[in-house]
Design an enzyme around this catalytic site. Structure first.
Site, PDB file in Angstrom:
ATOM      1  N   SER A  55      40.203  16.278  27.373  1.00 23.59           N
ATOM      2  CA  SER A  55      39.055  17.101  26.993  1.00 23.59           C
ATOM      3  C   SER A  55      37.931  16.338  26.301  1.00 23.59           C
ATOM      4  O   SER A  55      36.901  16.945  25.967  1.00 23.59           O
ATOM      5  CB  SER A  55      39.515  18.249  26.086  1.00 23.59           C
ATOM      6  OG  SER A  55      40.188  19.220  26.842  1.00 23.59           O
ATOM      7  N   LYS A  58      34.489  16.866  27.648  1.00 25.92           N
ATOM      8  CA  LYS A  58      33.553  17.925  27.255  1.00 25.92           C
ATOM      9  C   LYS A  58      32.386  17.407  26.426  1.00 25.92           C
ATOM     10  O   LYS A  58      31.412  18.141  26.203  1.00 25.92           O
ATOM     11  CB  LYS A  58      34.312  19.028  26.522  1.00 25.92           C
ATOM     12  CG  LYS A  58      35.346  19.738  27.409  1.00 25.92           C
ATOM     13  CD  LYS A  58      36.052  20.848  26.659  1.00 25.92           C
ATOM     14  CE  LYS A  58      37.032  21.606  27.557  1.00 25.92           C
ATOM     15  NZ  LYS A  58      38.320  20.938  27.733  1.00 25.92           N
ATOM     16  N   SER A 110      37.980  23.644  22.731  1.00 27.73           N
ATOM     17  CA  SER A 110      38.217  22.866  23.942  1.00 27.73           C
ATOM     18  C   SER A 110      38.471  23.768  25.146  1.00 27.73           C
ATOM     19  O   SER A 110      39.426  23.589  25.905  1.00 27.73           O
ATOM     20  CB  SER A 110      39.402  21.914  23.727  1.00 27.73           C
ATOM     21  OG  SER A 110      39.329  20.825  24.617  1.00 27.73           O
ATOM     22  N   LYS A 215      35.181  14.828  19.210  1.00 27.67           N
ATOM     23  CA  LYS A 215      35.975  15.615  20.167  1.00 27.67           C
ATOM     24  C   LYS A 215      37.363  15.038  20.374  1.00 27.67           C
ATOM     25  O   LYS A 215      37.540  13.837  20.572  1.00 27.67           O
ATOM     26  CB  LYS A 215      35.257  15.668  21.515  1.00 27.67           C
ATOM     27  CG  LYS A 215      35.906  16.615  22.533  1.00 27.67           C
ATOM     28  CD  LYS A 215      35.730  18.072  22.133  1.00 27.67           C
ATOM     29  CE  LYS A 215      36.527  19.037  23.015  1.00 27.67           C
ATOM     30  NZ  LYS A 215      37.963  19.021  22.682  1.00 27.67           N
TER      31      LYS A 215
END
Length: 371
Positions: A55, A58, A110, A215
């Site tokens: 993820s 993202k 997420s 992130k």
């Protein structure tokens, strides 16, 4: 054609790349820390291997949506965005949410469903958005990155490297909107007129006082992944660990190591006069004055020569407009070029009749609108 107008040497600490020390407990498959402005590699281990990134994908999804989308526009959730496997906002068919809120919620939890909804809303289709992701990665300078989806679920054609992710992160944190989202512990989001409060799953924000983002990511294929950003004494670092045994501890160790070993050196300051460039057809020259500081990270324990050189055009043609390329500056370490950035004009210089012609053109435009 470019000509050297001015160069000067500042003696300070040399910039070098470090590998992990012998006996380090760090156990990620790939990692890196870079200075976010210069992109200097300060710590790295196997940083260019292509790996699944889960993820952390993202980051690019959010950055693109901020750059290309209308954050106040309303996203209506369709069937393609509902029921995506993995982490989710649990969006339902017909849900309505403002794009800015959708980006924040997607980053915070997420959300794979949110990523698909973003892609479709911004580019019209997931495929078109993925093409935009890869184009943006190429422009940033990524050499070992290919996006196959907007969320990071396993796909053999979806990969990046620690170095490339650090470049993407450096680009993302330059965006004020992106930073205002990813640095918050909580974010209020309105869905169908109802307020929901989303909590940021990035625990690093509370575990490390210098942290400002950004992130996490996890799949079985990618392992624990984390892209971090931290600021101390004006130096902003981006770190990446991929397939890490303990992503937060390892990230903190790397960042603290760099902050301890490096200091930021200002080679030139905003407002410094560099040189004058003749302007053809004008009575006065173009004066090159820096519009921002030139700073680099420097090791505290290794003193070497750092040379800042300005390479400017021999002459300019009138009128000189705003943001025209006028040259570049280059930082060399022990005579080896290490960093270069373009220089652009920050003010206008008209020819002998240029300003009068500009006024007459403006008057003609006004008159045409009146008539």
């Amino acid at each position: 054609m470019f000509k050297m107008k001015k160069a000067f040497v500042i003696v300070c600490a040399i910039i070098i790349a470090l590998s992990f020390p012998s006996g380090s407990a760090r156990a990620s498959k790939s990692s890196i820390v870079i200075d976010s402005y210069t992109k200097y590699v300060l710590v790295e281990n196997n940083a260019h291997e292509r790996l699944p990134i889960a993820s952390t994908t993202k980051i690019m999804t959010a950055l693109l949506a901020i750059e290309l989308g209308d954050l106040s526009s309303i996203v209506t959730i369709d069937s393609e965005s509902v029921g995506i496997e993995g982490s989710s906002m649990f969006l339902l068919l017909g849900d309505e949410i403002m794009l800015g809120d959708l980006i924040a919620a997607t980053m915070f939890v997420s959300a794979n469903d949110g990523s698909v909804a973003i892609a479709k809303h911004v580019s019209g289709s997931v495929e078109a958005f993925i093409a935009e992701m890869n184009n943006r990665a190429e422009k940033i300078g990524c050499k070992n990155t290919n996006f196959a989806n907007p969320h990071g679920l396993p796909n053999d054609n979806h990969y990046s490297s620690a170095y490339d992710l650090a470049l993407i992160a450096s680009e993302a944190i330059k965006n004020d909107t992106f930073m205002s989202i990813c640095s918050q512990p909580n974010y209020p989001v309105v869905i169908n007129g109802n307020l929901r409060n989303y909590r940021n799953r990035n625990q690093f924000l509370s575990l490390y006082s210098q942290a400002v983002g950004i992130k996490t990511g996890y799949t079985q294929a990618a392992g624990k992944c984390f892209v971090s950003a931290a600021i101390h004494d004006g130096m902003i670092l981006c770190g990446v660990v991929l397939n890490s045994a303990d992503m937060y501890i390892e990230s903190r160790e790397m960042l603290e190591e760099v902050f301890k070993d490096y200091t930021q050196v200002c080679l030139a300051s905003a407002g410094d006069y560099i040189a004058s460039i003749p302007v053809e057809g004008a009575k006065k020259n173009y004066k090159v004055v820096l519009d921002k500081d030139i700073k680099i990270p420097a090791r505290r324990d290794s003193i070497q020569d750092i040379t800042l050189s300005f390479m400017l055009k021999d002459k300019l043609e009138s009128p000189v407009g705003y943001a025209e390329k006028i040259g570049f500056y280059e930082v060399s370490i022990n005579g080896v070029p290490s960093f270069r950035e373009e220089l652009y004009s920050t003010h206008t210089v008209y020819g002998r009749w240029g300003q009068v012609q500009s006024v007459l053109r403006h008057m003609a435009q006004v008159l045409s609108l009146v008539i």
